[in-house]
Design a protein around this motif. Structure first.
Motif, short mmCIF file in Angstrom:
data_model
loop_
_atom_site.label_atom_id
_atom_site.label_comp_id
_atom_site.label_asym_id
_atom_site.label_seq_id
_atom_site.Cartn_x
_atom_site.Cartn_y
_atom_site.Cartn_z
N SER A 1 -63.31 59.36 111.53
CA SER A 1 -64.13 59.92 112.56
C SER A 1 -64.96 61.14 113.04
CB SER A 1 -62.34 61.23 113.28
OG SER A 1 -61.97 61.97 112.37
N ASP A 2 -64.94 61.91 114.06
CA ASP A 2 -66.04 62.83 113.89
C ASP A 2 -65.68 63.91 112.96
OD1 ASP A 2 -67.59 62.04 116.08
OD2 ASP A 2 -65.53 61.90 117.02
N LEU A 3 -64.76 64.11 112.50
CA LEU A 3 -64.78 65.46 111.45
C LEU A 3 -63.13 64.96 110.97
CD1 LEU A 3 -65.05 68.26 110.68
CD2 LEU A 3 -63.90 69.49 112.31
N ALA A 4 -63.48 64.80 109.22
CA ALA A 4 -62.14 65.13 108.89
C ALA A 4 -61.67 66.41 108.00
CB ALA A 4 -61.96 63.93 107.38
N ARG A 5 -60.49 66.55 108.21
CA ARG A 5 -59.94 68.03 107.42
C ARG A 5 -59.47 67.97 105.96
NH1 ARG A 5 -57.40 66.13 111.53
NH2 ARG A 5 -55.31 66.63 110.63
N ALA A 6 -59.95 67.99 105.37
CA ALA A 6 -59.97 68.38 103.52
C ALA A 6 -58.83 69.26 103.48
CB ALA A 6 -61.19 68.04 103.38
N GLY A 7 -58.20 69.71 102.64
CA GLY A 7 -57.34 71.09 101.60
C GLY A 7 -57.44 70.34 100.75
N ALA A 8 -55.96 70.37 100.09
CA ALA A 8 -55.47 69.93 98.67
C ALA A 8 -56.80 69.91 98.16
CB ALA A 8 -54.18 69.76 98.82
N ALA A 9 -57.54 68.22 98.30
CA ALA A 9 -58.55 67.79 97.94
C ALA A 9 -59.59 69.02 97.42
CB ALA A 9 -58.45 66.60 97.97
N LEU A 10 -59.91 69.72 98.09
CA LEU A 10 -61.43 70.50 97.42
C LEU A 10 -61.32 71.36 96.46
CD1 LEU A 10 -61.68 72.29 101.25
CD2 LEU A 10 -63.54 70.15 99.43
N TYR A 11 -59.63 71.67 96.38
CA TYR A 11 -59.13 72.62 95.24
C TYR A 11 -58.89 71.51 93.91
CZ TYR A 11 -58.95 75.18 99.50
OH TYR A 11 -59.12 76.10 100.56
N GLY A 12 -58.82 70.23 93.99
CA GLY A 12 -58.41 69.70 92.84
C GLY A 12 -57.56 68.73 93.07
N ILE A 13 -56.53 68.90 93.80
CA ILE A 13 -55.13 68.64 93.83
C ILE A 13 -55.18 66.62 94.26
CG2 ILE A 13 -52.70 68.52 94.86
CD1 ILE A 13 -52.37 71.48 94.99
#
Length: 361
Positions: A207-219
């Motif tokens: 999409s125009d914007l994905a929202r990355a959370g846990a993966a940023l921190y290595g989960i």
């Protein structure tokens, strides 16, 4: 706890490369999943990230001076019956509420009308999570009376995937279809669909914007496969004292563990008041020079004990690794039948965060 800014930036860049549809935002709610939002967000901003999400207004207010000019959105929106101070905070600090009810939409639109200018917002559509967002009835209401949207500068319309970590789950395709149908009933607006795991579902979920959370921190965003991300933190605890105990001697509260042999016990300065889980008693291990060191006895408020009988190199002042490559959050979570998110977000303020700078990136 060591915070590896280079790993966080590398993870964001990798996720951005995988998400062909558009940009990737950084979700830094819950103090950047326990790592420290004030340490994480500026590093990502310096690397080029321009979209950030928090859960609450207070989180966004604390971060705004650190990431000037970035889109900073609040997933919790305005909240029910927001006062003038809440509206003022969003407007004055250039924060973007994620609006998930018709009441929030009309309230923010009315504020825009009073100010004589369109205010930025994100529209949240519920496609199956049943938590926040416009449900079918409220979407019908908005579609029939879209006039409040004229006062809003809608940056994105978003939804949240229920089961993206399980690629074969039919809920993923069903939500994608519901989201497309909902967007078709609204004015043309950029879309935000994928979360961390959703990025790995392929181009259909771009999409125009994905929202990355846990993966940023290595989960691991793909828990049924090898982790493609770099772990971005390492938790160490220091040995405060070492003592020898005879066979049969108890260690810790309620004598839940007794030495089966003459043993050396190390007491570490970390406990459940620091977020080190009480339920790890009898299950967990630390690591020293790559070798496991078993946790024995109960985890107490400020202290935890480990059997170092087979590790003569450990003494007062030694550091044991509690979270790291050998014991990632997923492994600890599996021992406790919980989420790795809970392991990281539960780590308390008494644990010092030490930054490993991302100078090379």
């Amino acid at each position: 706890m060591e915070i590896d800014q280079a790993a966080i930036i590398a993870n964001w860049r990798d996720l951005s490369a995988r998400h062909a549809g558009g940009a990737v935002a950084a979700v830094v709610k819950a103090d950047a999943y326990g790592l420290g939002a004030a340490l994480v967000a500026p590093a990502l901003f310096a690397a080029g990230c321009r979209h950030f999400f928090t859960a609450h207004l207070g989180e966004a207010l604390a971060l705004r001076p650190l990431i000037p000019g970035a889109m900073l959105a609040v997933l919790g929106g305005l909240g029910p019956a927001p006062g003038a101070d809440v509206i003022e905070a969003f407007v004055h600090h250039d924060l973007v509420p994620v609006l998930g009810t018709f009441a929030e939409i009309t309230t923010f639109a009315a504020a825009a009308g009073r100010l004589g200018r369109r205010l930025p917002a994100i529209l949240h559509i519920d496609t199956g999570m049943a938590r926040l967002g416009l449900d079918d009835a409220e979407l019908d209401r908005l579609a029939q009376a879209p006039e409040p949207l004229q006062n809003l500068d809608l940056r994105f319309v978003m939804t949240h995937l229920v089961a993206a970590e399980t690629a074969e789950d039919p809920l993923n395709a069903a939500q994608r279809q519901r989201f497309a149908q909902a967007c078709a009933r609204l004015p043309p607006v950029k879309r935000s669909l994928a979360n961390s795991s959703g990025i790995f579902l392929g181009p259909a979920f771009a999409s125009d914007l994905a929202r990355a959370g846990a993966a940023l921190y290595g989960i691991n965003p793909t828990p049924h496969a090898a982790n493609p991300m770099r772990l971005a933190c390492r938790l160490l605890a220091r040995v405060l004292q070492v003592r020898d105990v005879p066979a049969g001697a108890p260690v810790g509260y309620n004598a839940t563990w007794r030495a089966a042999r003459p043993s050396r016990i190390a007491t570490l300065g970390i406990g459940y008041a620091d977020g080190w889980p009480f339920r790890l008693a009898g299950r967990g291990s630390a690591f020293f020079d790559g070798a496991p060191v078993p946790l024995v006895g109960r985890v107490s408020m400020d202290l935890t004990t480990y059997d170092i009988t087979d590790h003569p190199g450990i003494g007062p002042g030694s550091w044991l690794e509690l979270i790291g490559q050998a014991m990632p959050p997923e492994r600890i979570a599996a021992l406790l039948d919980t989420s790795p998110y809970e392991i990281l977000t539960g780590l308390g303020a008494r644990i010092a965060r030490v930054v490993l700078p991302a100078a090379a990136l």
